[in-house]
Structures are given as structure tokens and as C-alpha cells.
Design a protein around this motif. Sequence first.
Motif, PDB file in Angstrom:
ATOM      1  N   GLN A  58       0.827  -1.196   0.000  1.00 53.86           N
ATOM      2  CA  GLN A  58       0.000   0.000   0.000  1.00 53.86           C
ATOM      3  C   GLN A  58       0.865   1.252   0.000  1.00 53.86           C
ATOM      4  OE1 GLN A  58      -3.046  -0.148   2.933  1.00 53.86           O
ATOM      5  NE2 GLN A  58      -3.458   2.052   2.906  1.00 53.86           N
ATOM      6  N   GLU A 117      -8.796  -1.835   2.109  1.00 55.21           N
ATOM      7  CA  GLU A 117      -9.459  -1.590   0.833  1.00 55.21           C
ATOM      8  C   GLU A 117      -8.431  -1.349  -0.268  1.00 55.21           C
ATOM      9  OE1 GLU A 117     -12.700   1.418  -1.335  1.00 55.21           O
ATOM     10  OE2 GLU A 117     -12.325   1.578   0.831  1.00 55.21           O
ATOM     11  N   ALA A 118      -7.351  -0.626   0.066  1.00 52.83           N
ATOM     12  CA  ALA A 118      -6.328  -0.330  -0.938  1.00 52.83           C
ATOM     13  C   ALA A 118      -5.698  -1.616  -1.473  1.00 52.83           C
ATOM     14  CB  ALA A 118      -5.258   0.577  -0.348  1.00 52.83           C
ATOM     15  N   ARG A 121      -8.248  -3.557  -3.632  1.00 55.65           N
ATOM     16  CA  ARG A 121      -8.361  -2.963  -4.964  1.00 55.65           C
ATOM     17  C   ARG A 121      -7.134  -3.296  -5.811  1.00 55.65           C
ATOM     18  NH1 ARG A 121     -12.174   0.873  -6.071  1.00 55.65           N
ATOM     19  NH2 ARG A 121     -13.524   1.516  -4.359  1.00 55.65           N
ATOM     20  N   GLU A 122      -5.968  -3.303  -5.175  1.00 58.95           N
ATOM     21  CA  GLU A 122      -4.737  -3.525  -5.930  1.00 58.95           C
ATOM     22  C   GLU A 122      -4.713  -4.895  -6.581  1.00 58.95           C
ATOM     23  OE1 GLU A 122       0.084  -3.326  -5.261  1.00 58.95           O
ATOM     24  OE2 GLU A 122      -1.233  -3.803  -3.578  1.00 58.95           O
ATOM     25  N   ASP A 127      -9.089   0.703  -9.788  1.00 58.14           N
ATOM     26  CA  ASP A 127      -8.680   2.001  -9.261  1.00 58.14           C
ATOM     27  C   ASP A 127      -9.684   2.472  -8.220  1.00 58.14           C
ATOM     28  OD1 ASP A 127     -10.902   3.221 -10.563  1.00 58.14           O
ATOM     29  OD2 ASP A 127      -9.699   3.681 -12.331  1.00 58.14           O
ATOM     30  N   ASN A 128      -9.408   3.636  -7.619  1.00 57.74           N
ATOM     31  CA  ASN A 128     -10.234   4.125  -6.509  1.00 57.74           C
ATOM     32  C   ASN A 128     -11.627   4.556  -6.939  1.00 57.74           C
ATOM     33  OD1 ASN A 128      -8.203   3.700  -4.630  1.00 57.74           O
ATOM     34  ND2 ASN A 128      -7.323   5.737  -4.925  1.00 57.74           N
ATOM     35  N   ASN A 129     -11.846   4.733  -8.236  1.00 57.52           N
ATOM     36  CA  ASN A 129     -13.163   5.161  -8.728  1.00 57.52           C
ATOM     37  C   ASN A 129     -14.097   3.986  -9.019  1.00 57.52           C
ATOM     38  OD1 ASN A 129     -12.446   7.949  -8.736  1.00 57.52           O
ATOM     39  ND2 ASN A 129     -11.341   7.641 -10.669  1.00 57.52           N
TER      40      ASN A 129
END
Length: 370
Positions: A58, A117-118, A121-122, A127-129
Motif C-alpha cells: 500500500q 481496501e487499498a 483494490r490492488e 482504481d479508486n473510482n
Amino acid sequence: MTILIIACSSMYLQAQCLNTPRTGIHIIQYGDDLYKIANLYNIELQDIMTWNKLGYNQPLMLCQELIVRNNSTPTEYNQPTETFTSRGLYTKQGGKKHRVVAGQSMAGLAELYGYSEARFREFNAMDNNYQPQTGDILLSSDCTCDRISYTNGPTDYAGLVKNTNNKDPYTPPYTNITNTGTNTNPPTTHTNSSDGATSMSSQEMEMVNEINLLRGNPSGYIQYVDAYVNEQRRTDGFPVDQAVVNELKAELRQLGPLSILTPSQCIYQAAKEHGIDQKPTGDVNHQGRDGSWPWDRVRKACSNMQDGNENLVAGTPSVRTAVILLLIDEGIPTRGHRKTLLKPEWRYVGCYNVGTVGSFPHYWVQNFGY
């Protein structure tokens, strides 16, 4: 065909920020990294990650606050919160994938499977959107990145001809291709390490030499990749994404010779200890049962090393196939295993042939350091 591969990366940061008078809080400054912070406060790297709910890959931000004492958690971290999983909307699903149901969020799914969460997602390459949609299929474990592959059983490998005499391991037909690359000084077999002769077996040295064959002449190694892909197609074996292969070949063509890695007994010992640590539990991931990560283990075993990393691979009896699977790194958006194999800074290597771990045959730990 599946693969078992894992690559971790160290966390480094890149302005000065105002320090806080609060005890137990560190404000990240320019030039900080987690190792330096852990040493400054005489604490374990894993503790920082646990207290701050950080994933191992992260990113961190300048001026970010980090908790550096477990009993000093500031009040804003202690406010009671309702967890996503307490709402009854989230239930774990079997296997290593999750089909999204209505109302589920990335944050909730990350919590459900025990990730930030990061990090969630990775390894899902989101991505964050991105917001999950009903019916989406997401990975529920980053261990999927460490792939293993067999179809009908541990002796029937997809893409490889099954050996019917059960006496000798199958040797892929692309093993003995004449090297037509431009490197006039191909890597030789190394028997010494930075700290004396290693205790690696002949097969483990074969893995070292295959890695050095790749690093000594990256563009020349393309012939083996092409032969592997052609063999998979000929035998209707493991499907390979040609776009990923083309990307890899373009990268290899641009690389000049990389450093030839010297076998190191201490790095080999770090790899061996991790393999032995995982074998009784059947786990296949980078984090040891003591909470250590690859760079922790390499630096602990080798006092002269600045950094280290690790690849894990399983599922094929062929050393060359194992390296090619890591190198193609299909399905891993960051190509972390490829980056680890081709990192220019590496100087030393140790490869441990673990054997079978859980349901995963031909399991290898590759450790690197400098």
C-alpha cells in the motif's frame, strides 16, 4: 493451468512536514521508509502495518500520520464503528473468487476477506473510482497471484505431456533450444556465494542457472518464451494471452544484460526456512507465521544485505516452465513477479525446492538480495 507466484515490494516514500507533539505518532517526512521508521522506534515492521491497517504494497503519503505505539492509539482511531460484516450483507464464498451481490462495496468486501481496501483494490486491478456491480467476479485472496496449475491431478499438467512411465520427470520439448542470442558471454554455473559455497542441490542450482540465463541475455530468452507458447497451443494446454506475451517480448528486447546472480548461502537459508515454515500448514504466501515478509527474512539472514524479495511458483516439474510462467506473469496487472526476476539491483540469489505444500506440487521459493 494455474500458477503459484508471489512478489512483494518494499515500501519507500518520497518536503518536510510538521511533527506532532502527540506521543506514539510519527509524521512521514521526505526520505522516510517503513524500515527506517521501524528501526527508529525499535518496533517490528509488521506491527506498524497492523496498527495502521496497511497492506504490504500500500502506498504511503508525505505528512501521513503513522501509529508507532500500540498503547498510544489517538482517540479518533478509537471511536466505535459499525463494521460492514456486522450488517449481515456479507458472506464469504468458497474458492478464491467472490461474485458481488447487490449492495456490496469494495470496502465491505475487503473487510470481509481481511484486507485493507487499498490492497483489495490492488490485487483486483481496480482504481479508486471503481464501484463493484452486481454479478462482478472479484478475487477474494491475493494468493491467487501465486498460481499453481494442474488439471486432473498433480501428475497431469495442463500444457505438458503426461509422463506415462512415471520414472523420469517430463522435459518440455523447448528445453534444449540452441541459444541464438547476441550475448557472447552466457552465464555459467555458479557454485560459490558471497559467504562461501552454498548447500543448494543440483536441481536448485538448475533454477539459479535458468534465472541467470534469462538475466544474462534477456532478448535471447525470447526464443524459449515463444517455444513455450507454441507448445501450449500445439497441445491445447494452458491458454496464453498473446498480448501479454508481446508486451513481455518488447520489454526483453529493450533490456541489455543484467547482473548475473551469485548463489548466497544466507539467502538460500532464508528461502529454505520460509518453505519449511509453510509446508506443515499448506499455506502459500509470502508472510511467514512469525509475521515476517521476504525483505525481513533476507536482511535477517544476511546482515550485509540492504534489501530482498521473493517469488513463489508451483505446479510444474520443469524449471524452465516455472521461470517462464513467472516471467509472463499473465493475470497480474503489476507484473510483480516479472519485475522481481528482472530487477537490475539484485546481486545474490537462493532457490529452495520445497516439494509439495498442501495440494501444491513442485513448490519453489526464489529469494533475491543485494
